[in-house]
Design an enzyme around this catalytic site. Structure first.
Site, mmCIF file in Angstrom:
data_model
loop_
_atom_site.group_PDB
_atom_site.id
_atom_site.type_symbol
_atom_site.label_atom_id
_atom_site.label_comp_id
_atom_site.label_asym_id
_atom_site.label_seq_id
_atom_site.Cartn_x
_atom_site.Cartn_y
_atom_site.Cartn_z
ATOM 1 N N HIS A 293 0.770 -1.223 0.099
ATOM 2 C CA HIS A 293 0.161 -0.067 0.022
ATOM 3 C C HIS A 293 0.855 1.050 0.065
ATOM 4 O O HIS A 293 2.098 1.159 0.109
ATOM 5 C CB HIS A 293 -1.043 0.034 1.268
ATOM 6 C CG HIS A 293 -0.260 0.297 2.405
ATOM 7 N ND1 HIS A 293 -1.157 0.718 3.591
ATOM 8 C CD2 HIS A 293 0.802 0.277 3.101
ATOM 9 C CE1 HIS A 293 -0.461 1.088 4.694
ATOM 10 N NE2 HIS A 293 0.780 0.770 4.396
ATOM 11 N N CYS B 132 5.456 5.309 5.060
ATOM 12 C CA CYS B 132 4.256 4.909 4.220
ATOM 13 C C CYS B 132 3.806 5.746 3.124
ATOM 14 O O CYS B 132 2.778 5.206 2.482
ATOM 15 C CB CYS B 132 3.017 4.768 5.241
ATOM 16 S SG CYS B 132 3.256 3.076 6.482
ATOM 17 N N HIS C 24 5.022 -0.059 -0.621
ATOM 18 C CA HIS C 24 5.772 -1.062 0.337
ATOM 19 C C HIS C 24 4.854 -2.025 0.888
ATOM 20 O O HIS C 24 3.578 -1.812 0.883
ATOM 21 C CB HIS C 24 6.314 -0.091 1.523
ATOM 22 C CG HIS C 24 5.520 0.467 2.332
ATOM 23 N ND1 HIS C 24 4.649 1.624 1.973
ATOM 24 C CD2 HIS C 24 4.695 0.130 3.602
ATOM 25 C CE1 HIS C 24 3.883 1.897 2.957
ATOM 26 N NE2 HIS C 24 3.682 0.939 3.917
ATOM 27 N N HIS D 127 3.315 -5.081 3.706
ATOM 28 C CA HIS D 127 3.002 -5.583 4.941
ATOM 29 C C HIS D 127 2.642 -7.004 5.328
ATOM 30 O O HIS D 127 2.119 -7.402 4.074
ATOM 31 C CB HIS D 127 1.846 -4.744 5.819
ATOM 32 C CG HIS D 127 2.611 -3.433 5.989
ATOM 33 N ND1 HIS D 127 3.346 -2.800 7.293
ATOM 34 C CD2 HIS D 127 2.229 -2.067 5.599
ATOM 35 C CE1 HIS D 127 3.418 -1.646 7.205
ATOM 36 N NE2 HIS D 127 2.794 -1.132 6.091
ATOM 37 N N ASP E 267 -4.633 -11.068 -0.876
ATOM 38 C CA ASP E 267 -3.236 -11.500 -0.633
ATOM 39 C C ASP E 267 -2.481 -11.286 -2.066
ATOM 40 O O ASP E 267 -3.107 -11.485 -3.249
ATOM 41 C CB ASP E 267 -3.376 -12.726 -0.538
ATOM 42 C CG ASP E 267 -2.106 -13.398 -0.065
ATOM 43 O OD1 ASP E 267 -1.150 -12.844 0.685
ATOM 44 O OD2 ASP E 267 -1.556 -14.644 -0.830
ATOM 45 N N HIS E 268 -1.329 -10.748 -1.784
ATOM 46 C CA HIS E 268 -0.412 -10.308 -2.799
ATOM 47 C C HIS E 268 -0.968 -9.085 -3.785
ATOM 48 O O HIS E 268 -0.573 -9.210 -5.026
ATOM 49 C CB HIS E 268 0.099 -11.496 -3.677
ATOM 50 C CG HIS E 268 1.099 -12.420 -2.983
ATOM 51 N ND1 HIS E 268 0.919 -13.099 -1.757
ATOM 52 C CD2 HIS E 268 2.402 -12.531 -3.184
ATOM 53 C CE1 HIS E 268 1.777 -13.704 -1.337
ATOM 54 N NE2 HIS E 268 2.731 -13.522 -2.031
ATOM 55 N N GLU F 221 -0.783 -4.843 11.473
ATOM 56 C CA GLU F 221 -0.280 -4.323 10.290
ATOM 57 C C GLU F 221 1.209 -4.896 10.459
ATOM 58 O O GLU F 221 1.859 -4.980 9.529
ATOM 59 C CB GLU F 221 -0.353 -2.946 10.000
ATOM 60 C CG GLU F 221 0.060 -2.193 8.969
ATOM 61 C CD GLU F 221 -0.286 -0.938 8.470
ATOM 62 O OE1 GLU F 221 -0.972 -0.741 7.609
ATOM 63 O OE2 GLU F 221 0.256 -0.135 8.846
#
Ligand code: NI
Length: 135
Positions: free
Chosen positions: A15, A34, A40, A42, A80-81, A125
């Site tokens: 995100h 962020c 980047h 998490h 996911d991903h 997170e």
């Protein structure tokens, strides 16, 4: 008498926290790392808690296999991903902070879990930073 059962799940996602109404300078100041323009990732950890009465016929509140499948299909496969800003339409208008991701997840699960149950979603997170939403 009500009791709470919980299921853990996991997804990785990228995100960027960015407010399009602000200057680049203000975005960098407020969001720090962020705000990285190249995104980047998490390792998000999710805990979904369901509260309700025990069904005397099963001894269960809810079938955990069923809960696992709902989380997998509705949340893990969706997020996911993924790049949350680019891949998830909802986050083209909403900043994908942990708070907003947690509400997004809650709202989807709420539609898929019988309203006789109370629902609570906790999203980590990082191992130390987490948010919780119960509607
Ligand atoms: Ni971040």
């Amino acid at each position: 008498m009500e009791i709470t059962v919980s299921r853990k799940a996991h997804f990785n996602a990228a995100h960027r926290l960015y407010n399009k109404n602000w200057s680049d300078h203000k975005n960098a100041n407020v969001f720090g790392k962020c705000n990285n323009p190249n995104y980047h990732g998490h390792n998000y950890e999710l805990i979904v808690s369901v509260t309700g009465k025990i069904n005397p016929e099963t001894g269960y509140v809810i079938d955990m296999g069923e809960l696992k499948n709902i989380i997998k299909k509705e949340i893990e496969e969706r997020l996911d991903h993924k790049n949350l800003n680019l891949d998830i339409a909802y986050f083209s208008k909403v900043i994908p902070s942990a708070e907003n991701i947690c509400i997004f997840i809650y709202d989807i699960l709420r539609q898929n879990i019988n309203s006789e149950f109370k629902l609570s979603v906790r999203l980590y997170e990082t191992p130390r930073n987490f948010v919780e939403y119960s509607g």
